[in-house]
Structures are given as C-alpha cells and as structure tokens.
Design a protein around this motif. Structure first.
Motif, PDB file in Angstrom:
ATOM      1  N   ASP A  39      72.196  29.758  12.054  1.00  0.00           N
ATOM      2  CA  ASP A  39      73.001  28.549  11.857  1.00  0.00           C
ATOM      3  C   ASP A  39      72.484  27.668  10.733  1.00  0.00           C
ATOM      4  O   ASP A  39      73.072  26.615  10.450  1.00  0.00           O
ATOM      5  N   ALA A  40      71.413  28.089  10.069  1.00  0.00           N
ATOM      6  CA  ALA A  40      70.925  27.331   8.912  1.00  0.00           C
ATOM      7  C   ALA A  40      71.956  27.309   7.799  1.00  0.00           C
ATOM      8  O   ALA A  40      71.973  26.388   6.971  1.00  0.00           O
ATOM      9  N   ASP A  41      72.850  28.303   7.785  1.00  0.00           N
ATOM     10  CA  ASP A  41      73.854  28.322   6.724  1.00  0.00           C
ATOM     11  C   ASP A  41      74.897  27.218   6.875  1.00  0.00           C
ATOM     12  O   ASP A  41      75.694  26.992   5.974  1.00  0.00           O
ATOM     13  N   ALA A  42      74.898  26.515   8.004  1.00  0.00           N
ATOM     14  CA  ALA A  42      75.777  25.352   8.128  1.00  0.00           C
ATOM     15  C   ALA A  42      75.366  24.270   7.129  1.00  0.00           C
ATOM     16  O   ALA A  42      76.215  23.529   6.620  1.00  0.00           O
ATOM     17  N   PHE A  43      74.070  24.190   6.840  1.00  0.00           N
ATOM     18  CA  PHE A  43      73.569  23.230   5.855  1.00  0.00           C
ATOM     19  C   PHE A  43      73.713  23.783   4.440  1.00  0.00           C
ATOM     20  O   PHE A  43      73.957  23.033   3.492  1.00  0.00           O
ATOM     21  N   ILE A  44      73.573  25.100   4.292  1.00  0.00           N
ATOM     22  CA  ILE A  44      73.760  25.718   2.987  1.00  0.00           C
ATOM     23  C   ILE A  44      75.189  25.502   2.499  1.00  0.00           C
ATOM     24  O   ILE A  44      75.450  25.367   1.302  1.00  0.00           O
ATOM     25  N   ALA A  45      76.130  25.444   3.452  1.00  0.00           N
ATOM     26  CA  ALA A  45      77.542  25.245   3.098  1.00  0.00           C
ATOM     27  C   ALA A  45      77.789  23.916   2.397  1.00  0.00           C
ATOM     28  O   ALA A  45      78.812  23.752   1.725  1.00  0.00           O
ATOM     29  N   SER A  48      76.954  25.170  -1.270  1.00  0.00           N
ATOM     30  CA  SER A  48      77.355  26.485  -1.752  1.00  0.00           C
ATOM     31  C   SER A  48      78.542  27.005  -0.950  1.00  0.00           C
ATOM     32  O   SER A  48      78.689  26.693   0.233  1.00  0.00           O
ATOM     33  N   GLN A  49      79.388  27.816  -1.599  1.00  0.00           N
ATOM     34  CA  GLN A  49      80.501  28.424  -0.878  1.00  0.00           C
ATOM     35  C   GLN A  49      80.009  29.559   0.020  1.00  0.00           C
ATOM     36  O   GLN A  49      80.705  29.996   0.926  1.00  0.00           O
ATOM     37  N   PHE A  50      78.801  30.061  -0.260  1.00  0.00           N
ATOM     38  CA  PHE A  50      78.221  31.080   0.608  1.00  0.00           C
ATOM     39  C   PHE A  50      77.514  30.380   1.757  1.00  0.00           C
ATOM     40  O   PHE A  50      76.297  30.359   1.859  1.00  0.00           O
ATOM     41  N   GLY A  51      78.318  29.790   2.611  1.00  0.00           N
ATOM     42  CA  GLY A  51      77.776  28.908   3.631  1.00  0.00           C
ATOM     43  C   GLY A  51      77.841  29.465   5.024  1.00  0.00           C
ATOM     44  O   GLY A  51      77.318  30.543   5.310  1.00  0.00           O
ATOM     45  N   HIS A  52      78.518  28.715   5.911  1.00  0.00           N
ATOM     46  CA  HIS A  52      78.472  29.020   7.339  1.00  0.00           C
ATOM     47  C   HIS A  52      79.016  30.406   7.648  1.00  0.00           C
ATOM     48  O   HIS A  52      80.055  30.808   7.147  1.00  0.00           O
ATOM     49  N   GLY A 166      89.255  37.764   5.278  1.00  0.00           N
ATOM     50  CA  GLY A 166      89.061  37.175   3.967  1.00  0.00           C
ATOM     51  C   GLY A 166      87.611  37.170   3.533  1.00  0.00           C
ATOM     52  O   GLY A 166      86.739  37.671   4.240  1.00  0.00           O
ATOM     53  N   ASN A 167      87.339  36.582   2.384  1.00  0.00           N
ATOM     54  CA  ASN A 167      85.976  36.476   1.875  1.00  0.00           C
ATOM     55  C   ASN A 167      85.621  35.017   1.644  1.00  0.00           C
ATOM     56  O   ASN A 167      86.362  34.126   2.041  1.00  0.00           O
ATOM     57  N   THR A 168      84.481  34.783   1.006  1.00  0.00           N
ATOM     58  CA  THR A 168      84.009  33.402   0.859  1.00  0.00           C
ATOM     59  C   THR A 168      84.894  32.558  -0.055  1.00  0.00           C
ATOM     60  O   THR A 168      84.800  31.331  -0.030  1.00  0.00           O
ATOM     61  N   SER A 169      85.739  33.194  -0.847  1.00  0.00           N
ATOM     62  CA  SER A 169      86.644  32.412  -1.703  1.00  0.00           C
ATOM     63  C   SER A 169      87.871  31.924  -0.943  1.00  0.00           C
ATOM     64  O   SER A 169      88.560  31.004  -1.391  1.00  0.00           O
ATOM     65  N   THR A 170      88.132  32.521   0.213  1.00  0.00           N
ATOM     66  CA  THR A 170      89.317  32.136   0.987  1.00  0.00           C
ATOM     67  C   THR A 170      88.990  31.616   2.381  1.00  0.00           C
ATOM     68  O   THR A 170      89.831  30.977   3.007  1.00  0.00           O
ATOM     69  N   VAL A 171      87.786  31.897   2.875  1.00  0.00           N
ATOM     70  CA  VAL A 171      87.402  31.485   4.224  1.00  0.00           C
ATOM     71  C   VAL A 171      86.238  30.510   4.157  1.00  0.00           C
ATOM     72  O   VAL A 171      85.171  30.838   3.637  1.00  0.00           O
ATOM     73  N   GLN A 172      86.442  29.309   4.645  1.00  0.00           N
ATOM     74  CA  GLN A 172      85.394  28.293   4.761  1.00  0.00           C
ATOM     75  C   GLN A 172      85.443  27.759   6.181  1.00  0.00           C
ATOM     76  O   GLN A 172      86.436  27.165   6.585  1.00  0.00           O
ATOM     77  N   PRO A 179      82.374  19.173   8.312  1.00  0.00           N
ATOM     78  CA  PRO A 179      83.682  19.287   8.987  1.00  0.00           C
ATOM     79  C   PRO A 179      84.854  19.572   8.061  1.00  0.00           C
ATOM     80  O   PRO A 179      85.905  20.012   8.526  1.00  0.00           O
ATOM     81  N   THR A 180      84.703  19.327   6.770  1.00  0.00           N
ATOM     82  CA  THR A 180      85.791  19.586   5.818  1.00  0.00           C
ATOM     83  C   THR A 180      85.264  20.413   4.658  1.00  0.00           C
ATOM     84  O   THR A 180      85.152  19.913   3.538  1.00  0.00           O
ATOM     85  N   PRO A 181      84.902  21.677   4.885  1.00  0.00           N
ATOM     86  CA  PRO A 181      84.310  22.496   3.826  1.00  0.00           C
ATOM     87  C   PRO A 181      85.238  22.666   2.631  1.00  0.00           C
ATOM     88  O   PRO A 181      86.434  22.931   2.786  1.00  0.00           O
ATOM     89  N   GLY A 182      84.663  22.465   1.437  1.00  0.00           N
ATOM     90  CA  GLY A 182      85.439  22.613   0.218  1.00  0.00           C
ATOM     91  C   GLY A 182      86.323  21.451  -0.123  1.00  0.00           C
ATOM     92  O   GLY A 182      87.041  21.482  -1.123  1.00  0.00           O
ATOM     93  N   LYS A 183      86.294  20.400   0.687  1.00  0.00           N
ATOM     94  CA  LYS A 183      87.144  19.235   0.449  1.00  0.00           C
ATOM     95  C   LYS A 183      86.304  17.964   0.470  1.00  0.00           C
ATOM     96  O   LYS A 183      85.191  17.953   1.010  1.00  0.00           O
ATOM     97  N   ARG A 184      86.878  16.913  -0.087  1.00  0.00           N
ATOM     98  CA  ARG A 184      86.192  15.623  -0.055  1.00  0.00           C
ATOM     99  C   ARG A 184      86.240  15.077   1.365  1.00  0.00           C
ATOM    100  O   ARG A 184      87.292  15.032   1.999  1.00  0.00           O
ATOM    101  N   GLU A 185      85.095  14.664   1.855  1.00  0.00           N
ATOM    102  CA  GLU A 185      84.983  14.227   3.250  1.00  0.00           C
ATOM    103  C   GLU A 185      85.448  12.779   3.402  1.00  0.00           C
ATOM    104  O   GLU A 185      84.938  11.880   2.738  1.00  0.00           O
ATOM    105  N   PRO A 186      86.443  12.518   4.261  1.00  0.00           N
ATOM    106  CA  PRO A 186      86.895  11.129   4.469  1.00  0.00           C
ATOM    107  C   PRO A 186      85.823  10.311   5.184  1.00  0.00           C
ATOM    108  O   PRO A 186      84.941  10.842   5.856  1.00  0.00           O
ATOM    109  N   GLU A 187      85.922   8.993   5.031  1.00  0.00           N
ATOM    110  CA  GLU A 187      84.901   8.109   5.598  1.00  0.00           C
ATOM    111  C   GLU A 187      84.894   8.164   7.128  1.00  0.00           C
ATOM    112  O   GLU A 187      83.842   8.058   7.749  1.00  0.00           O
TER     113      GLU A 187
END
Length: 225
Positions: A39-45, A48-52, A166-172, A179-187
């Motif tokens: 589960d360390a890859d939750a922080f890597i996410a 990096s796109q090679f995350g969770h 899918g792969n890491t380019s389509t699955v996050q 909570p919002t991988p690949g997107k700007r996190e709302p406040e």
C-alpha cells in the motif's frame, strides 16, 4: 477493495494456520509489516501515474524476493538466513513472501484489480467470475474463458482470455491519501479510509482477528488430562 485492516485479519488467519511453531508475536508483527508494504504505492500515486495497485502492488517484487531467498537457502554453501535465524527464520521468510503475494497482491486482484506484472507488463487484471454446479449444464465456471474460433492453421481451440481493465494511462485508483487521482483536488474533498466494505469483509475481519487471538491463547498444545 479490502481495507488494510481486512488484509491484517486475513494475514493473521494465515499466520495462525500456516506458521505452526514459528507463530509468535515477532513473526506476526513482521508479516503485518510485510502486508502493509504494497500500500506504499498509495503515496507514490501523489507524484507518479505508476501509483496505487501498481508500483508496489505487483507479483514481480515477491518473485524477486523469492528468487533471492531460494538462492541463499539452496545455492550458497552457507545460508545467511538459516545461519542467523535457523529453521524459524526460513519458515517466516517464506511465509512473508506468501503474505506479500497472496495476502495482499492477489487479494487486491480479486477485489478490484491490480497491475500484477508491472513494470514488465503494464496492465491491470481483475479476477471475476463464478463456479457452480448445474443439474442441467454440469460444472459451470467463468473465471477462465476459452476463446473459440479458428487458429492460424484453421484449427479450433484458443487460449484462456485474461480479464484486463486497462493500464496506468487509463486506470487510476482512488484512495484516502489520493481521492482524486490525476485531477486537481477540491478543498472540501472527502477522504475515505475504508474499514469493511460489505458483509464478507466484516466477516473476514472478525473471524481473522478472533482466530489470531485464539492462536495466542490456545496454541497448538493439548491440555494435560
């Protein structure tokens, strides 16, 4: 997807049944640390796109560790693990490899998917299907589907079809950390850290925890008559 505490309960259940005489507080604690590592890859996410369920949740890591362990135990004249910790260390070391692969990576693969062969092959796989006995159709299973049709030489058959999502380019995959991988996190983002999602997870959580505690209390020795 199972929470980390469900992973802990599952590993406790495995430890109580598989470790035998090597089961103690030290081996249990080590196995719980090992099952946490993927589960360390939750922080890597976060960077990096090679995350969770990718960077550390794969079967390549335990395979490498198993290879190194096998070399130390069976190829070297004097094994470091056996020489320092004896039979206890050998059993716990192999158990930790099982914990990483079975207690976390494959567990994730049946509950949402995991990038099992990353970085060798970038693809998320999930185990889905059913196995049942029908009075009219006999044994029915859909975990492995065989592709029919004509082969290159005009013959039938085919091979098992893997279930890719899918792969890491389509699955996050989202987590409480991201909570919002690949997107700007709302406040006001809602960070959810699950404990038990579904009755079967709650059942496994309670059963695994009780079995681990019972192993400490009861042990394997029969009471004297």
């Amino acid at each position: 997807m199972p929470s980390l505490v469900v992973h802990y309960a599952f590993v406790g259940l495995l430890a109580a049944t598989l470790l035998g005489a090597a089961f103690d507080r030290r081996s249990l604690l080590l196995s719980l640390v090992v099952v946490t590592v993927p589960d360390a890859d939750a922080f890597i996410a976060l960077v990096s796109q090679f995350g969770h369920r990718t960077a550390t949740t794969n079967l390549v890591i335990p395979a490498i560790v198993a290879g190194v362990l096998a070399f130390d135990l069976y190829a070297r004249e004097e094994s470091y693990v056996r020489g320092r910790w004896g039979a206890y260390g050998v059993r716990v070391a192999w158990f930790c490899v099982v914990v990483y692969a079975v207690g976390h990576v494959l567990f994730d693969a049946v509950t949402g998917g995991a990038n099992l062969l990353w970085p060798i092959h970038d693809e998320f796989y999930v185990v889905r299907g059913k196995l049942e006995l029908s009075s009219q159709r006999g044994i029915v299973q859909t975990f492995v589907e065989w592709n029919g049709g004509n082969g290159a030489n005009g013959g039938g058959g085919g091979g098992p079809s893997l279930r890719s999502i899918g792969n890491t380019s389509t699955v996050q995959m989202d987590t409480g950390v991201d909570p919002t991988p690949g997107k700007r996190e709302p406040e006001n983002v809602d960070r959810i850290f699950p404990v038990a999602r579904g009755g079967w997870q709650l059942y496994l959580l309670v059963t695994g925890t009780l079995a681990t505690v019972a192993r400490f209390v009861v042990g394997y020795d029969l009471p004297e008559e």
